[in-house]
Design a protein around this motif. Sequence first.
Motif, PDB file in Angstrom:
ATOM      1  N   UNK A 110       9.563 -10.884   6.340  1.00  0.00           N
ATOM      2  CA  UNK A 110       8.525 -11.785   6.839  1.00  0.00           C
ATOM      3  C   UNK A 110       7.193 -11.037   6.845  1.00  0.00           C
ATOM      4  N   UNK A 111       6.134 -11.721   6.423  1.00  0.00           N
ATOM      5  CA  UNK A 111       4.827 -11.086   6.358  1.00  0.00           C
ATOM      6  C   UNK A 111       4.294 -10.845   7.773  1.00  0.00           C
ATOM      7  N   UNK A 112       3.894  -9.597   8.034  1.00  0.00           N
ATOM      8  CA  UNK A 112       3.396  -9.232   9.364  1.00  0.00           C
ATOM      9  C   UNK A 112       1.957  -8.721   9.332  1.00  0.00           C
ATOM     10  N   UNK A 113       1.362  -8.659   8.149  1.00  0.00           N
ATOM     11  CA  UNK A 113      -0.026  -8.213   8.045  1.00  0.00           C
ATOM     12  C   UNK A 113      -0.506  -8.287   6.616  1.00  0.00           C
ATOM     13  N   UNK A 114      -1.826  -8.288   6.466  1.00  0.00           N
ATOM     14  CA  UNK A 114      -2.425  -8.392   5.135  1.00  0.00           C
ATOM     15  C   UNK A 114      -3.880  -7.996   5.230  1.00  0.00           C
ATOM     16  N   UNK A 115      -4.436  -7.616   4.090  1.00  0.00           N
ATOM     17  CA  UNK A 115      -5.872  -7.386   4.004  1.00  0.00           C
ATOM     18  C   UNK A 115      -6.291  -7.265   2.557  1.00  0.00           C
ATOM     19  N   UNK A 116      -7.552  -7.583   2.312  1.00  0.00           N
ATOM     20  CA  UNK A 116      -8.181  -7.364   1.018  1.00  0.00           C
ATOM     21  C   UNK A 116      -8.859  -6.011   1.069  1.00  0.00           C
ATOM     22  N   UNK A 117      -8.750  -5.243  -0.016  1.00  0.00           N
ATOM     23  CA  UNK A 117      -9.298  -3.890  -0.012  1.00  0.00           C
ATOM     24  C   UNK A 117      -9.717  -3.491  -1.425  1.00  0.00           C
ATOM     25  N   UNK A 118     -10.777  -2.739  -1.514  1.00  0.00           N
ATOM     26  CA  UNK A 118     -11.148  -2.120  -2.784  1.00  0.00           C
ATOM     27  C   UNK A 118     -10.132  -1.019  -3.056  1.00  0.00           C
ATOM     28  N   UNK A 119      -9.671  -0.923  -4.276  1.00  0.00           N
ATOM     29  CA  UNK A 119      -8.657   0.072  -4.617  1.00  0.00           C
ATOM     30  C   UNK A 119      -9.041   1.501  -4.278  1.00  0.00           C
TER      31      UNK A 119
END
Length: 155
Positions: A110-119
């Motif tokens: 189950x997804x518990x976190x996420x974020x967009x990030x520059x590599x």
Amino acid sequence: MSFRITGLRAEHFDHLFALSDQELAACGAVRRIADQRTPGYPCRVSLADSQAGDELLLVNYEHHAVSSPYRMRFAIYVRKGEKTYDGVDQVPEQLRRRALALRAFDAEAMMVGWELVDGSELEAAIERRFADPAAAYLHVHFAAPGCYAAQVVRG
């Protein structure tokens, strides 16, 4: 915090390169020869970009084969003759040069976190996601097309 990034297992795809274009089409896959685009097409096995003239397959692959609502599959490129990337505390150049979506999953998928990030800032994002003790593993996706790139586990 130590982490390990892995590409997909080469042996899942090696046999496909021997198939004819018609046989590939029956599997929902296509053969491509890389052009000169920069960056190149991202191989999900080696986590390296293609060079002009490389043979690639574009296949639909189930990269998150789990019993949860987050079961996922998508189109990915694999390059002929590659070895599976497996690096501890190292970020491959392919991931460094792209905008990424990082997704954290718990032991029940189950997804518990996420974020967009520059590599270029991936290590810090990995540390933030793994600061949550519920995060069992991470998936990296290329942010714009949304396709799977690699898996990250605690090192």
